[in-house]
Design a protein around this motif. Sequence first.
Motif, PDB file in Angstrom:
ATOM      1  N   TRP A   1       0.178  -1.209   0.025  1.00 14.49           N
ATOM      2  CA  TRP A   1      -0.462  -0.214  -0.062  1.00 14.49           C
ATOM      3  C   TRP A   1       0.651   1.331  -0.184  1.00 14.49           C
ATOM      4  CZ3 TRP A   1      -0.928   3.948   3.607  1.00 14.49           C
ATOM      5  CH2 TRP A   1      -1.962   4.823   3.119  1.00 14.49           C
ATOM      6  N   THR A   2       1.870   1.421   0.733  1.00 15.47           N
ATOM      7  CA  THR A   2       2.442   2.252   1.025  1.00 15.47           C
ATOM      8  C   THR A   2       3.880   2.437  -0.218  1.00 15.47           C
ATOM      9  OG1 THR A   2       4.352   1.670   1.679  1.00 15.47           O
ATOM     10  CG2 THR A   2       3.121   2.339   3.228  1.00 15.47           C
ATOM     11  N   ARG A   3       3.750   1.854  -1.102  1.00 10.40           N
ATOM     12  CA  ARG A   3       4.693   1.695  -2.453  1.00 10.40           C
ATOM     13  C   ARG A   3       3.726   2.265  -3.353  1.00 10.40           C
ATOM     14  NH1 ARG A   3       9.695  -0.267  -2.558  1.00 10.40           N
ATOM     15  NH2 ARG A   3       9.893  -0.579  -4.924  1.00 10.40           N
ATOM     16  N   LEU A   4       1.977   1.979  -3.197  1.00 10.25           N
ATOM     17  CA  LEU A   4       1.112   2.122  -4.533  1.00 10.25           C
ATOM     18  C   LEU A   4       0.927   3.497  -4.174  1.00 10.25           C
ATOM     19  CD1 LEU A   4      -0.651   1.328  -6.499  1.00 10.25           C
ATOM     20  CD2 LEU A   4      -2.762   0.977  -4.157  1.00 10.25           C
ATOM     21  N   ILE A   5       0.995   3.849  -3.489  1.00  9.74           N
ATOM     22  CA  ILE A   5       0.486   5.675  -2.953  1.00  9.74           C
ATOM     23  C   ILE A   5       2.102   6.136  -3.168  1.00  9.74           C
ATOM     24  CG2 ILE A   5       0.390   7.091  -0.621  1.00  9.74           C
ATOM     25  CD1 ILE A   5      -1.800   5.358  -0.520  1.00  9.74           C
ATOM     26  N   ARG A   6       3.047   5.238  -3.669  1.00 10.11           N
ATOM     27  CA  ARG A   6       4.560   6.563  -3.792  1.00 10.11           C
ATOM     28  C   ARG A   6       4.843   6.410  -5.665  1.00 10.11           C
ATOM     29  NH1 ARG A   6       8.378   3.953   0.794  1.00 10.11           N
ATOM     30  NH2 ARG A   6       7.284   5.814   2.278  1.00 10.11           N
ATOM     31  N   GLY A   7       3.662   5.057  -5.799  1.00 10.05           N
ATOM     32  CA  GLY A   7       3.484   4.688  -7.243  1.00 10.05           C
ATOM     33  C   GLY A   7       4.906   4.282  -7.585  1.00 10.05           C
ATOM     34  N   ARG A   8       5.132   2.989  -6.605  1.00  5.95           N
ATOM     35  CA  ARG A   8       6.030   2.659  -6.876  1.00  5.95           C
ATOM     36  C   ARG A   8       5.890   0.776  -7.103  1.00  5.95           C
ATOM     37  NH1 ARG A   8      10.225   5.211  -2.716  1.00  5.95           N
ATOM     38  NH2 ARG A   8      11.682   2.642  -3.781  1.00  5.95           N
ATOM     39  N   LEU A   9       4.797   0.984  -6.998  1.00  5.76           N
ATOM     40  CA  LEU A   9       4.761  -0.671  -6.484  1.00  5.76           C
ATOM     41  C   LEU A   9       4.492  -1.332  -7.869  1.00  5.76           C
ATOM     42  CD1 LEU A   9       3.488  -2.523  -4.570  1.00  5.76           C
ATOM     43  CD2 LEU A   9       1.154  -2.483  -5.519  1.00  5.76           C
ATOM     44  N   THR A  10       5.156  -2.642  -8.320  1.00  3.66           N
ATOM     45  CA  THR A  10       5.261  -3.258  -9.177  1.00  3.66           C
ATOM     46  C   THR A  10       4.188  -4.464  -9.426  1.00  3.66           C
ATOM     47  OG1 THR A  10       7.090  -4.237  -8.299  1.00  3.66           O
ATOM     48  CG2 THR A  10       7.717  -2.931  -9.675  1.00  3.66           C
ATOM     49  N   ALA A  11       3.841  -4.590 -10.568  1.00  7.10           N
ATOM     50  CA  ALA A  11       2.978  -5.942 -10.312  1.00  7.10           C
ATOM     51  C   ALA A  11       3.557  -6.769  -9.997  1.00  7.10           C
ATOM     52  CB  ALA A  11       2.400  -5.959 -12.116  1.00  7.10           C
ATOM     53  N   THR A  12       4.731  -7.468 -10.067  1.00 10.11           N
ATOM     54  CA  THR A  12       5.233  -8.892  -9.368  1.00 10.11           C
ATOM     55  C   THR A  12       5.235  -8.653  -8.008  1.00 10.11           C
ATOM     56  OG1 THR A  12       7.095  -8.757 -11.266  1.00 10.11           O
ATOM     57  CG2 THR A  12       6.724 -10.458  -9.331  1.00 10.11           C
ATOM     58  N   ALA A  13       5.705  -7.526  -7.071  1.00  9.72           N
ATOM     59  CA  ALA A  13       5.727  -7.364  -5.862  1.00  9.72           C
ATOM     60  C   ALA A  13       3.882  -7.135  -5.308  1.00  9.72           C
ATOM     61  CB  ALA A  13       6.527  -5.774  -5.541  1.00  9.72           C
ATOM     62  N   PHE A  14       3.601  -6.695  -5.879  1.00 11.30           N
ATOM     63  CA  PHE A  14       1.306  -6.533  -5.638  1.00 11.30           C
ATOM     64  C   PHE A  14       1.800  -8.333  -5.770  1.00 11.30           C
ATOM     65  CE2 PHE A  14      -2.524  -5.179  -6.540  1.00 11.30           C
ATOM     66  CZ  PHE A  14      -2.715  -5.370  -5.387  1.00 11.30           C
ATOM     67  N   ALA A  15       1.857  -9.128  -7.046  1.00  9.39           N
ATOM     68  CA  ALA A  15       1.020 -10.447  -7.116  1.00  9.39           C
ATOM     69  C   ALA A  15       1.870 -11.140  -6.065  1.00  9.39           C
ATOM     70  CB  ALA A  15       1.940 -10.740  -8.128  1.00  9.39           C
ATOM     71  N   THR A  16       3.415 -11.219  -5.111  1.00 13.86           N
ATOM     72  CA  THR A  16       3.542 -11.542  -4.158  1.00 13.86           C
ATOM     73  C   THR A  16       2.988 -11.460  -2.954  1.00 13.86           C
ATOM     74  OG1 THR A  16       5.231 -11.586  -5.807  1.00 13.86           O
ATOM     75  CG2 THR A  16       6.129 -12.196  -3.402  1.00 13.86           C
ATOM     76  N   VAL A  17       2.460 -10.621  -2.788  1.00  6.93           N
ATOM     77  CA  VAL A  17       1.807  -9.966  -1.170  1.00  6.93           C
ATOM     78  C   VAL A  17       0.239 -11.082  -1.473  1.00  6.93           C
ATOM     79  CG1 VAL A  17       3.976  -8.482  -0.746  1.00  6.93           C
ATOM     80  CG2 VAL A  17       1.606  -7.623  -1.867  1.00  6.93           C
ATOM     81  N   GLN A  18      -0.242 -10.840  -2.550  1.00 10.86           N
ATOM     82  CA  GLN A  18      -1.432 -11.091  -3.059  1.00 10.86           C
ATOM     83  C   GLN A  18      -1.135 -12.776  -2.419  1.00 10.86           C
ATOM     84  OE1 GLN A  18      -4.242 -10.268  -5.438  1.00 10.86           O
ATOM     85  NE2 GLN A  18      -2.392  -8.912  -6.707  1.00 10.86           N
ATOM     86  N   VAL A  19      -0.430 -13.732  -2.711  1.00 11.37           N
ATOM     87  CA  VAL A  19      -0.552 -14.589  -3.090  1.00 11.37           C
ATOM     88  C   VAL A  19      -0.224 -15.431  -1.773  1.00 11.37           C
ATOM     89  CG1 VAL A  19       1.120 -17.171  -3.257  1.00 11.37           C
ATOM     90  CG2 VAL A  19       0.692 -15.354  -5.784  1.00 11.37           C
TER      91      VAL A  19
END
Lengths: 200, 83
Positions: free
Chosen positions: A164-182
């Motif tokens: 979430w913090t990376r998303l707010i800063r606009g630095r969240l990658t799709a891979t990182a997001f998918a990893t935490v989702q799993v």
Amino acid sequence: MSSESVALSLDSRPSPRPRRRILPDGVMGMLLFVFTEAMLFAGMISAFIVVRSAAAGQMWPPYGQPRLPFERTAINTSALLVSGVVLAFAQVAFRKSPKRARIPLTIAILLGGFFVGFQGVEWVALLRQGLTLQSSTYGSFFYLIVGTHAVHAVASLGGLVWAWTRLIRGRLTATAFATVQVFWYFVVLIWPVIYFRVYL
Amino acid sequence: MTSRRWIPVLVLLALVALPGVAHACPVCFDPRDQNRAAFVTTALALTFLPLGMVGGVGVWLRKRLRRLDAEVDQDAPASTDAE
């Protein structure tokens, strides 16, 4: 064979297919971790089932031990399941535009936080009623299995907050997001098994 | 010499027959049906769960690879046909 003919034969060879990544490394690593954790939970739940079956015909929960709050935990379970669904919506939104994922991801985190908080409240109530790690095998298994799940839930929630913090800063990658989702989906999907096996 | 030939046969027979009298399994002789069933069910679950998980991911990866292959073939220029 002369060097020219070697070069010619090398040139005439079909070019190899471009190397594709079937699955991001982070997701693959998380899947492997989740598999080992699934076996850990399977082992603990199996042990609980065997111990409980050995008490067949006897009182369960054992004499003097409180009944687990099955009905109240249903609210908690619903919150966790809904957080999983909302996170799936966040993923869909993220594909369209990362900014769109902010609200569903926030909701998923809040629901996850509610689950962990509610569990904590339940634990305090159960401890007051006399259910402890040492009070019986019932208590031992309850705190071991549900506690292990809580540790996973907190760690996974930490991952979601990080995303979430990376998303707010606009630095969240799709891979990182998918990893935490799993990891979060694992926490969500293992819970109904624990709920119906341990609480019921 | 001939008696030595019987040794492997006797060892094999002993291996086959011994488990029957060893009673090594603590639950196979449990009078409580529910406990026996619990042991068998959980043993089966613990056996097949990892196989199912690894197999499931294997099948999924294979399908995904085929789909990616099909996409690459579709995107590839048809220059070789023209040549």
